[in-house]
Design a protein around this motif. Structure first.
Motif, PDB file in Angstrom:
ATOM      1  N   LEU A   1     -35.167  33.514  65.716  1.00  0.00           N
ATOM      2  CA  LEU A   1     -34.271  34.465  66.343  1.00  0.00           C
ATOM      3  C   LEU A   1     -34.408  34.384  67.854  1.00  0.00           C
ATOM      4  O   LEU A   1     -35.489  34.136  68.392  1.00  0.00           O
ATOM      5  CB  LEU A   1     -34.574  35.875  65.848  1.00  0.00           C
TER       6      LEU A   1
ATOM      7  N   PRO B   1     -19.903  33.004  65.586  1.00  0.00           N
ATOM      8  CA  PRO B   1     -20.945  33.922  65.091  1.00  0.00           C
ATOM      9  C   PRO B   1     -22.308  33.250  65.210  1.00  0.00           C
ATOM     10  O   PRO B   1     -22.465  32.074  64.892  1.00  0.00           O
ATOM     11  CB  PRO B   1     -20.551  34.151  63.632  1.00  0.00           C
ATOM     12  N   CYS B   2     -23.282  33.993  65.675  1.00  0.00           N
ATOM     13  CA  CYS B   2     -24.603  33.431  65.958  1.00  0.00           C
ATOM     14  C   CYS B   2     -25.665  34.182  65.162  1.00  0.00           C
ATOM     15  O   CYS B   2     -25.795  35.409  65.289  1.00  0.00           O
ATOM     16  CB  CYS B   2     -24.909  33.501  67.454  1.00  0.00           C
ATOM     17  N   GLN B   3     -26.408  33.444  64.358  1.00  0.00           N
ATOM     18  CA  GLN B   3     -27.492  34.055  63.592  1.00  0.00           C
ATOM     19  C   GLN B   3     -28.719  34.313  64.446  1.00  0.00           C
ATOM     20  O   GLN B   3     -29.565  35.121  64.071  1.00  0.00           O
ATOM     21  CB  GLN B   3     -27.869  33.145  62.424  1.00  0.00           C
ATOM     22  N   ARG B   4     -28.837  33.638  65.587  1.00  0.00           N
ATOM     23  CA  ARG B   4     -30.020  33.824  66.421  1.00  0.00           C
ATOM     24  C   ARG B   4     -29.991  35.150  67.157  1.00  0.00           C
ATOM     25  O   ARG B   4     -30.999  35.843  67.237  1.00  0.00           O
ATOM     26  CB  ARG B   4     -30.136  32.666  67.420  1.00  0.00           C
ATOM     27  N   CYS B   5     -28.829  35.480  67.737  1.00  0.00           N
ATOM     28  CA  CYS B   5     -28.755  36.717  68.516  1.00  0.00           C
ATOM     29  C   CYS B   5     -28.023  37.828  67.777  1.00  0.00           C
ATOM     30  O   CYS B   5     -28.033  38.974  68.229  1.00  0.00           O
ATOM     31  CB  CYS B   5     -28.076  36.460  69.852  1.00  0.00           C
ATOM     32  N   GLY B   6     -27.368  37.519  66.668  1.00  0.00           N
ATOM     33  CA  GLY B   6     -26.681  38.529  65.893  1.00  0.00           C
ATOM     34  C   GLY B   6     -25.295  38.864  66.379  1.00  0.00           C
ATOM     35  O   GLY B   6     -24.647  39.755  65.821  1.00  0.00           O
TER      36      GLY B   6
ATOM     37  N   GLU C   1     -21.257  38.435  66.952  1.00  0.00           N
ATOM     38  CA  GLU C   1     -20.128  37.825  66.265  1.00  0.00           C
ATOM     39  C   GLU C   1     -19.413  36.814  67.151  1.00  0.00           C
ATOM     40  O   GLU C   1     -18.769  35.893  66.651  1.00  0.00           O
ATOM     41  CB  GLU C   1     -19.137  38.912  65.821  1.00  0.00           C
TER      42      GLU C   1
END
Length: 747
Positions: free
Chosen positions: A3, A282-287, A289
């Motif tokens: 993350l 959308p980014c899973q690292r920073c959350g 969209e």
């Protein structure tokens, strides 16, 4: 996937300048020095940087200082700025002696308003509780000893229980209360007495060594530390934060705001490759969209606004050694002897090559080597590489194609005695090894920062350098101040021609070392190569495909292909003369289809693996035909089999137009009139595959086309002019000047 660390914007009173000092720190790290208050909530680094620039412009305008041009345009699009500046001025913004509290409240309010105006999705996320705040301390794996392998550091990393680090170690580690930025105070230092924390200073020094001359993301720094035998857990951002604020390391968002667009909206730019092609995903690292991410350098890993990018130019003491090398004797440069490096070639350079090699090694200017295909431009750079390494300098040899990296690395290792050459491309196991000479793809070279004294870029007219011009600017950043760049090509682009005589000195090598002229292409015009006919041909089913789609057709009869008799005759003439043939096609699909047609003719066998009985070693059938393209997982094996003669006929896309040198090779360009793929530069390079070997200086090149296009005429004229120059300029190479730019127009 790890993350992303969130960053906070802090504000501290600065009585000396009567203003607030703004600084960015990762979550879990308090600023050192004067007491500071958080101005923002947790933000991705790219937005924290943009907010900091905005608030600094607010301060400058409130204190009567004009903001930077970029900020003035940016703030003009926001509106309400003059009113806000007046309010800040009436509030005594900011005054020493306790009155700075009102200014900090204004900054917080302006920060909140700016976020909601420019990035509401970020503003909403910064106020929500986060379950993945950055850790408040980091630690190294207890009891870890560095791997005692050859080339690895042998120092162990001791594991001792310590309190959170101080300024002498690295920085104060702490936790930031989520409510702290809305007016509360930062939480106290969170101690973990049961946590084993290794020597933070030693680990940070390892990180500084890894970053020396490089530009890396946190996960790349962790990988580089692992190569050195250092494995640690925690936040790289917290580890490097003290060095950032001491000026020893630069920290930038992977994608940051470069300028203001229409209506004051920010325009993003990648800090790694300098490309402006940035999109929101959308980014899973920073959350988030909608996280800005670069579209062009994804092959190196995602570069986004939430990922910090750390860079550190190479230490200046090595630069001084290079500068003073000519005035000092061996052993007097930084207390170390100069390297014993020499050039050894199994053949003698031609008079052309000798003179260009000497002039290039003695020159201190940026240079362009304009050479015919197979003229030996790599060999003329060896003396310059040798002299640079002798003086303690570092050399980068950048290439646009990964296929050529290993081949060139082997050639340099054989030619340069006394120095080891490292290769760096996609899939290289050791990406952070130290070596005086590094051969790398242009994308991998983007990871270097002001490291090399000599940067050589081969085939600057090839993809991706010909379409992504920002890549060359990125390679410029790998060069140290005072270093030089050497560009090499057979067809220089217009942007380089404009630099001739100004910032670029140019040498030409129009002839090959064996003295024979370049093979002149034959143009064979046939019917049936129209774009629509090729589109229908691409729907033919390839041999070996599992099943057939509804749009796939069976192989057409030979009478339906007007060009087939001509192609078959050309191939048979070469194969009967015991020569191998390289056939270029414009599309990936046509490569497989054409190979299938050749197999269907009954004259060739399809290349396949066949295990022998002693150890399962693969071998190829002689007289086989194979198709290869960039996405082929067996590409390297097929090319190796072609080089060994186990494949007689290789059908390829343009990936093999450069870097392949084989004896007894003929070239056929199928559908050479497809100008979408085969421009003049590509045709010159493809024709240059033939006749390169001294044992076989004459080869056959055929352009099979439906019509003679301007690109075909230009390619043939270029090769003819090369031959004329090679014949007329026997005494000295042609040195370009500003007045001789018109000379190129004849070509």
């Amino acid at each position: 996937m790890s993350l992303a660390t969130k960053f906070y914007l802090w504000c501290a009173d600065s009585p000396e300048t009567s203003s607030c000092t703004l600084s960015i720190h990762p979550g879990g790290v308090l600023p050192e020095g004067a007491p500071a208050r958080p101005v923002s909530g947790p933000l991705p680094l790219g937005y924290a940087e943009a907010l900091k620039r905005h608030l600094e412009a607010v301060q400058q305008r409130a204190l009567g200082c004009p903001p930077p041009r970029w900020e003035s345009g940016f703030l003009a699009g926001i509106g309400r700025f003059m009113k806000l500046a007046g309010r800040l001025g009436r509030a005594g913004f900011p005054r020493p002696g306790g009155q700075g509290e009102r200014a900090i409240k204004f900054l917080r309010k302006e920060a909140e308003r700016w976020l909601w105006d420019q990035a509401p999705h970020v503003a909403q996320a910064s106020q929500a509780p986060h379950a993945f705040d950055a850790p408040d301390v980091f630690h190294v794996e207890p009891g870890l000893e560095a791997r005692r392998e050859e080339g690895a550091l042998t120092r162990g990393v001791p594991s001792v229980p310590v309190a959170p680090w101080t300024s002498e170690c690295a920085s104060a580690a702490c936790g930031v209360d989520q409510a702290g930025w809305t007016g509360g105070r930062a939480s106290a230092v969170q101690k973990r007495p049961n946590l084993l924390v290794a020597a933070a200073l030693e680990v940070s020094e390892h990180a500084l060594e890894v970053l020396s001359g490089r530009r890396l993301f946190p996960h790349e720094i962790a990988s580089a530390l692992a190569e050195r035998g250092v494995s640690f857990y925690g936040s790289i951002d917290a580890l490097l934060d003290p060095w950032v604020h001491q000026g020893k390391v630069r920290r930038l968002a992977g994608v940051g705001v470069a300028s203001a667009g229409p209506a004051g909206t920010p325009e993003w730019r990648c800090r790694r490759c300098l490309s402006p092609r940035v999109s929101y995903y959308p980014c899973q690292r920073c959350g988030l969209e909608l996280c800005p991410q670069c579209d062009d350098c994804r092959s190196l890993g995602a570069s986004s606004a939430c990922t910090p990018l750390y860079e550190r130019p190479l230490a200046s003491k090595k630069a001084s050694s290079v500068t003073l090398a000519s005035a000092l004797s061996p052993g007097e440069i930084e207390g170390e002897a100069l390297r014993e490096v020499r050039v050894e070639l199994p053949f003698a350079l031609s008079p052309f090559q000798e003179r260009v090699s000497r002039e290039l090694a003695e020159s201190a200017e940026d240079a362009l080597i304009w050479a015919a295909c197979g003229a030996g431009k790599t060999e003329v750079t060896l003396e310059a590489i040798c002299r640079t390494v002798r003086r303690g300098g570092l050399v980068l040899f950048a290439l646009p194609r990964r296929d050529v990296v290993d081949q060139l690395g082997q050639r340099l290792n054989q030619a340069l005695v006394g120095v080891e050459t490292a290769t760096l491309r996609g899939g290289t196991p050791h990406r952070y090894q130290e070596s005086p000479v590094i051969v790398a793809t242009v994308h991998q070279a983007l990871r270097f920062c002001e490291r090399f004294d000599l940067v050589i870029v081969d085939e600057v007219d090839a993809f991706p350098l010909n379409r992504e011009v920002w890549l060359l600017e990125g390679l410029e950043r790998a060069k140290r101040p005072g270093g030089r760049m050497v560009l090499m090509t057979a067809t220089p682009p217009e942007r380089l021609l404009r630099r001739l005589g100004k910032s670029l000195r140019c040498f030409t090598l129009p002839g090959r070392p064996h003295g024979h002229p370049l093979p002149l292409p034959e143009v064979v015009l046939v019917k049936g190569l129209e774009r629509e006919a090729l589109r229908r041909l691409a729907l033919v089913d390839e041999p070996g495909r599992a099943g057939k789609a509804k749009s796939v057709q069976a192989f057409p009869m030979k009478r339906e292909l007007p060009w087939w008799p001509c192609l078959d005759q050309l191939l048979q003439e070469s194969l009967k003369a015991c020569r191998r043939v390289l056939v270029f096609v414009p599309t990936v699909r046509l490569a497989g289809v054409l190979a299938g047609l050749l197999v269907e003719s009954g004259r060739y066998a399809l290349w396949r693996r066949k295990a022998d009985g002693d150890g399962g070693r693969d071998r190829r059938e002689r007289g086989a035909v194979a198709a290869v393209h960039a996405g082929d997982p067996e590409r390297e094996e097929k090319v190796a089999a072609f080089a060994r003669g186990e494949v007689s006929l290789l059908v390829s896309t343009s990936i093999l137009e450069r870097g392949i040198t084989l004896p007894r090779l003929d070239v056929v360009v199928f559908a050479a009139d497809d100008e979408r793929v085969f421009d003049a530069a590509a045709l010159v390079q493809m024709a240059g595959r033939a006749g390169r070997s001294p044992e076989d200086p004459r080869g056959r090149v055929v352009f099979l086309a439906g019509r003679a296009t301007p690109a075909i005429h230009e390619a043939i004229a270029t090769i003819q002019r090369f031959n004329e120059l090679a014949q007329s300029e026997q005494e000295s190479p042609h040195l370009w000047s500003q007045d001789s730019v018109l000379h190129y127009q004849k070509i």
